[in-house]
Design a protein around this motif. Structure first.
Motif, mmCIF file in Angstrom:
data_model
loop_
_atom_site.group_PDB
_atom_site.id
_atom_site.type_symbol
_atom_site.label_atom_id
_atom_site.label_comp_id
_atom_site.label_asym_id
_atom_site.label_seq_id
_atom_site.Cartn_x
_atom_site.Cartn_y
_atom_site.Cartn_z
ATOM 1 N N MET A 75 -2.744 11.432 8.728
ATOM 2 C CA MET A 75 -2.080 10.647 7.691
ATOM 3 C C MET A 75 -2.788 10.801 6.339
ATOM 4 N N PHE A 76 -2.026 10.567 5.262
ATOM 5 C CA PHE A 76 -2.593 10.619 3.917
ATOM 6 C C PHE A 76 -3.626 9.504 3.754
ATOM 7 N N PRO A 77 -4.586 9.675 2.842
ATOM 8 C CA PRO A 77 -5.557 8.604 2.596
ATOM 9 C C PRO A 77 -4.850 7.363 2.033
ATOM 10 N N PRO A 78 -5.266 6.175 2.470
ATOM 11 C CA PRO A 78 -4.600 4.955 2.000
ATOM 12 C C PRO A 78 -4.976 4.585 0.573
ATOM 13 N N LYS A 79 -4.028 3.961 -0.104
ATOM 14 C CA LYS A 79 -4.231 3.405 -1.448
ATOM 15 C C LYS A 79 -3.601 2.010 -1.436
ATOM 16 N N LYS A 129 0.822 -1.215 0.000
ATOM 17 C CA LYS A 129 0.000 0.000 0.000
ATOM 18 C C LYS A 129 0.847 1.252 0.000
ATOM 19 N N PHE A 130 0.204 2.330 -0.391
ATOM 20 C CA PHE A 130 0.720 3.677 -0.193
ATOM 21 C C PHE A 130 -0.094 4.230 0.964
ATOM 22 N N SER A 131 0.547 4.697 2.003
ATOM 23 C CA SER A 131 -0.110 5.197 3.203
ATOM 24 C C SER A 131 -0.898 4.064 3.854
ATOM 25 N N GLY A 132 -1.828 4.409 4.704
ATOM 26 C CA GLY A 132 -2.622 3.396 5.390
ATOM 27 C C GLY A 132 -1.954 2.925 6.668
ATOM 28 N N ALA A 133 -2.538 1.882 7.246
ATOM 29 C CA ALA A 133 -2.037 1.317 8.492
ATOM 30 C C ALA A 133 -0.986 0.257 8.172
#
Length: 178
Positions: free
Chosen positions: A126-130, A32-36
């Motif tokens: 944090m940025f939105p996850p992708k 992922k990009f960002s996220g947990a």
């Protein structure tokens, strides 16, 4: 002659993989990009060594999700993670020389995904996850600087060869886009 130039470039073609993303986070151990991020049981979210607050997960690549060609770099059962402090109020990037290796405001690590740990709660800033849900293979060719080092620019200029493209943007493997 363009066809001769194209022939000279072909031995240097590499396969790059462009990520296919979905606006979602997914499991903690997913690419992922960002996220947990995946965190080991009992581990806390990585904090900046300068301001002490949680760092932004920029990228997590899980070996289980990678194209076969990349699995020797991040094997199944492991994940590479890149965290970066994006706080502007504390100047972490500037104060810590974040572009330098081992900066206090960054963290790059390879982790063992040993348990099916629940995803930690994401801090609100944090940025939105992708989530990376797949990879599209594309042809990739050396950028001008690399082409010059290979001696290709002595034969032809990249802009004179249709199809000679160094892929920009997010990609895995291939040639660097300086």
């Amino acid at each position: 002659d363009v066809s001769e130039a194209w022939e000279a470039v072909q031995p240097h073609r590499r396969t790059a993989y462009v990520p296919v993303v979905a606006d979602a986070d997914g499991p903690a151990a997913a690419s992922k990009f960002s996220g947990a991020p995946y965190l080991a049981p009992g581990e806390t979210w990585p904090a900046c060594g300068h301001c002490g607050r949680p760092m932004q997960l920029f990228l997590q690549l899980a070996g289980d999700d990678l194209p076969e060609e990349a699995r020797d770099r991040v094997p199944p059962g492991r994940a590479v993670q890149f965290f970066y402090c994006t706080r502007e109020d504390t100047s972490c990037e500037f104060e810590c020389d974040a572009y330098a290796p081992h900066a206090a405001s960054t963290l790059v690590r390879l982790v063992d995904v040993t348990a099916d740990a629940p995803a930690p709660e994401m801090p609100p800033e944090m940025f939105p996850p992708k989530r990376i849900v797949g990879w599209t293979p594309v042809d990739d060719y050396p950028y001008y600087d690399d082409a010059a080092e290979l001696g290709l620019t002595e034969v032809v200029e990249p802009e004179d060869v249709p199809g000679w493209i160094t892929r920009e943007g997010d990609k895995l493997l291939g040639w660097p886009m300086w």
